[in-house]
Design an enzyme around this catalytic site. Structure first.
Site, mmCIF file in Angstrom:
data_model
loop_
_atom_site.group_PDB
_atom_site.id
_atom_site.type_symbol
_atom_site.label_atom_id
_atom_site.label_comp_id
_atom_site.label_asym_id
_atom_site.label_seq_id
_atom_site.Cartn_x
_atom_site.Cartn_y
_atom_site.Cartn_z
ATOM 1 N N LYS A 1 5.668 6.385 1.384
ATOM 2 C CA LYS A 1 6.235 6.052 -0.025
ATOM 3 C C LYS A 1 5.453 6.739 -1.280
ATOM 4 O O LYS A 1 6.192 7.498 -2.077
ATOM 5 C CB LYS A 1 6.451 4.679 -0.237
ATOM 6 C CG LYS A 1 7.141 4.351 -1.391
ATOM 7 C CD LYS A 1 7.483 2.925 -1.573
ATOM 8 C CE LYS A 1 6.353 1.820 -1.141
ATOM 9 N NZ LYS A 1 5.477 1.600 -2.138
ATOM 10 N N ARG B 1 10.519 -7.592 -6.271
ATOM 11 C CA ARG B 1 10.264 -8.143 -4.968
ATOM 12 C C ARG B 1 11.090 -9.418 -4.682
ATOM 13 O O ARG B 1 11.241 -9.772 -3.452
ATOM 14 C CB ARG B 1 8.787 -8.603 -4.911
ATOM 15 C CG ARG B 1 7.801 -7.561 -4.946
ATOM 16 C CD ARG B 1 7.589 -6.722 -3.553
ATOM 17 N NE ARG B 1 6.468 -5.841 -3.646
ATOM 18 C CZ ARG B 1 6.461 -4.835 -2.642
ATOM 19 N NH1 ARG B 1 7.175 -4.810 -1.392
ATOM 20 N NH2 ARG B 1 5.544 -3.897 -2.585
ATOM 21 N N ARG C 1 -4.582 6.234 10.184
ATOM 22 C CA ARG C 1 -4.952 6.241 8.927
ATOM 23 C C ARG C 1 -6.299 5.535 8.601
ATOM 24 O O ARG C 1 -7.342 5.878 8.105
ATOM 25 C CB ARG C 1 -3.858 5.970 7.725
ATOM 26 C CG ARG C 1 -4.479 5.968 6.198
ATOM 27 C CD ARG C 1 -3.428 5.690 5.591
ATOM 28 N NE ARG C 1 -3.036 4.473 5.280
ATOM 29 C CZ ARG C 1 -2.079 3.791 4.669
ATOM 30 N NH1 ARG C 1 -1.291 4.678 3.956
ATOM 31 N NH2 ARG C 1 -2.115 2.224 4.690
ATOM 32 N N ARG D 1 -10.332 1.404 5.083
ATOM 33 C CA ARG D 1 -9.597 0.155 4.758
ATOM 34 C C ARG D 1 -9.444 -0.785 6.212
ATOM 35 O O ARG D 1 -8.970 -0.291 7.096
ATOM 36 C CB ARG D 1 -8.050 0.404 4.337
ATOM 37 C CG ARG D 1 -8.041 1.300 2.934
ATOM 38 C CD ARG D 1 -6.625 1.398 2.465
ATOM 39 N NE ARG D 1 -5.667 0.144 2.501
ATOM 40 C CZ ARG D 1 -4.347 0.229 2.236
ATOM 41 N NH1 ARG D 1 -3.950 1.281 1.501
ATOM 42 N NH2 ARG D 1 -3.724 -0.942 2.217
ATOM 43 N N ARG E 1 1.637 -7.036 7.951
ATOM 44 C CA ARG E 1 2.094 -6.435 6.716
ATOM 45 C C ARG E 1 3.635 -5.860 7.028
ATOM 46 O O ARG E 1 4.388 -6.193 5.849
ATOM 47 C CB ARG E 1 1.228 -5.256 6.465
ATOM 48 C CG ARG E 1 -0.262 -5.744 6.020
ATOM 49 C CD ARG E 1 -1.361 -4.773 5.845
ATOM 50 N NE ARG E 1 -0.815 -3.433 5.366
ATOM 51 C CZ ARG E 1 -1.185 -2.498 5.138
ATOM 52 N NH1 ARG E 1 -2.311 -2.120 6.146
ATOM 53 N NH2 ARG E 1 -0.894 -1.460 4.520
#
Length: 369
Positions: free
Chosen positions: A193, A268, A307, A313, A325
Site C-alpha cells: 500500500k 478504521r 521483508r 521489525r 495482523r
C-alpha cells in the site's frame, strides 16, 4: 457528483424529499382552500415539473394554467424581467395560487403582482417548492413554502444551468471549489500500500495523508492536538475520533490548493468514516472511493517473512504475529467495506503482480471515478 458545462454539482435534495415537500404543500393548500376550485398558475420554464407533480397530489378539483417569463427569451438577469405572457383566462373572482419552483430575490413577484393587480381575482397566493430566505429582498408574503435552502446555486427538478439539468429528478448544489479526487486506500500488511500510495500521489498530484505520520508529527512537535492525543496514549486509552479528525482537518487546511487526498490508515470504524464524510462535505468535497489491495493471505505471509529478514521489525519475523495482523486488518476493514459498498464507492483491486501492473489496475479504477 455531476458536471454540467464547466461546473460540478453535488447531490443536495433527494427525490423523496421533494415528493414529501410537495405532498405537504398540496395538503396544506387543499385544507385552506376548502371547497373552492383554485386556479394554479405555473411560471415557465422552471415550474413545469413542480406543477405537474403537485397537481397529481392535489386531492380536490382544480384548474391549471401557465405563464411565461419574457426574460427567458434572451434576458439574462431576473432584474431585467419586463412582462409575463400567456395569461388569457378570465380569473375574475377566482382564488389564484402561483406555483413557483424557487423564490430567491423575489424579483419575479413584482411582475406577478403587477399582472394580477387588474385581474380582479378573489385572492392571490404564492406557493414555492424552494425558498432562499437569505436572498429574499421583497415584502411580498409567501403563503406556502416547501423547503428553505441556503443561498447557493442549484439545478435539477426544473431548474437549469445554461439550459442543462432541468430533467434531473433530484436537486444538485453547485460545488464551489475545484473538483477533487479523494481516496481512502487500504491494504493488508505486506500488500504494498505504501509503495502504491507514493506512485498514485505523484501520478494524480494528490496529497498523501498517513494517520501514523500525522500522529507522529503532532506528538513530536508538541502541537496542542499532539499533546492531547499523547495524554490519552500515555494512559493506554484510545485517542477519541474527534482528535484524529481534527488532526486530519489541519492537514487538509495546509493543502488548500490540492487536487485531492489519499487517506491512509483512516477511517478504521463506521463512526470515523462518517466523520471523514462530514469533513469532506465541509470542504465542499467528498470521498470518491475506497480502494483496497487484495492479496492472498499466504502470499502476504511470505512477503512479510521475507521483508523481516532485512527490515529488522520483529512483527515481520514471527508468522503467528503476521497472521494475527492480517486477521485484524480484515476484521476492521469489513465494516468499512460495507460502509463504502453501500455508497457504490468500494473497489477491490488485485494486489499481486509487478508494481507497474498493480499501479495500472489502481489507475484504471481512479480514471473512471
Amino acid at each position: 457528483m455531476i458536471k454540467l458545462h464547466d461546473k460540478y454539482f453535488k447531490p443536495f435534495i433527494s427525490g423523496k424529499q421533494i415528493d414529501e415537500a410537495l405532498q405537504r404543500l398540496a395538503d396544506e393548500i387543499a385544507e385552506d382552500v376548502g371547497d373552492e376550485i383554485p386556479v394554479f398558475v405555473g411560471i415557465l420554464n422552471g415550474s413545469f415539473m413542480v406543477v405537474s407533480d403537485f397537481v397529481k397530489k392535489y386531492p380536490k378539483p382544480c384548474e391549471v394554467t401557465f405563464i411565461k417569463l419574457a426574460s427567458y427569451e434572451g434576458v439574462k438577469s431576473s432584474e431585467d424581467i419586463q412582462r409575463l405572457i400567456g395569461l388569457t383566462q378570465d380569473l375574475t373572482g377566482r382564488t389564484v395560487i402561483v406555483l413557483e419552483d424557487i423564490i430567491d430575490t423575489g424579483n419575479t413577484l413584482n411582475e406577478v403582482y403587477r399582472i394580477f393587480k387588474n385581474e380582479q381575482v378573489k385572492s392571490l397566493k404564492i406557493a414555492t417548492l424552494f425558498h432562499k430566505p437569505e436572498a429574499y429582498k421583497k415584502d411580498f408574503k409567501l403563503h406556502y413554502v416547501g423547503i428553505e435552502i441556503p443561498n447557493k446555486f442549484i439545478v435539477g427538478y426544473g431548474l437549469d444551468y445554461d439550459g442543462l439539468g432541468r430533467n434531473l429528478p433530484e436537486v444538485y448544489q453547485i460545488k464551489e471549489t475545484q473538483y477533487m479526487t479523494n481516496l481512502v486506500l487500504f491494504g493488508p500488511p505486506g500488500a504494498g500500500k505504501g509503495t502504491q500510495a507514493n506512485f498514485l500521489k505523484e501520478k494524480y498530484n494528490l496529497v498523501h495523508i498517513s494517520t501514523g505520520d500525522v500522529f507522529r508529527y503532532n506528538i513530536k512537535n508538541e502541537t496542542a492536538l499532539g499533546m492531547l492525543a499523547k495524554s490519552y496514549m500515555d494512559k493506554g486509552e484510545l485517542v477519541p475520533d474527534q482528535v484524529t479528525i481534527d488532526m486530519l482537518e489541519a492537514e487538509v487546511e495546509k493543502n488548500t490548493d490540492a487536487k485531492g487526498f489519499i487517506f491512509d490508515g483512516f477511517p478504521r470504524t463506521h463512526a470515523q468514516a462518517d466523520a471523514l464524510d462530514k469533513l469532506m462535505d465541509s470542504k465542499d468535497s467528498q470521498i470518491n472511493a475506497m480502494i483496497a489491495l487484495e492479496v492472498d493471505d499466504e502470499i502476504l505471509v511470505e512477503r512479510l517473512l521475507s521483508r523481516g529478514k532485512t527490515s529488522g521489525r520483529p512483527d515481520d519475523a514471527d508468522e503467528s504475529i503476521i497472521r494475527n495482523r492480517i486477521k485484524e486488518y480484515y476484521d476492521k476493514t469489513a465494516i468499512l467495506k460495507d460502509y463504502y459498498s453501500a455508497q457504490d464507492k468500494y473497489f477491490g483491486v488485485d494486489g499481486v503482480g509487478s508494481i507497474e501492473d498493480i499501479t495500472k489496475r489502481l489507475s484504471g479504477v481512479i480514471d473512471k471515478l
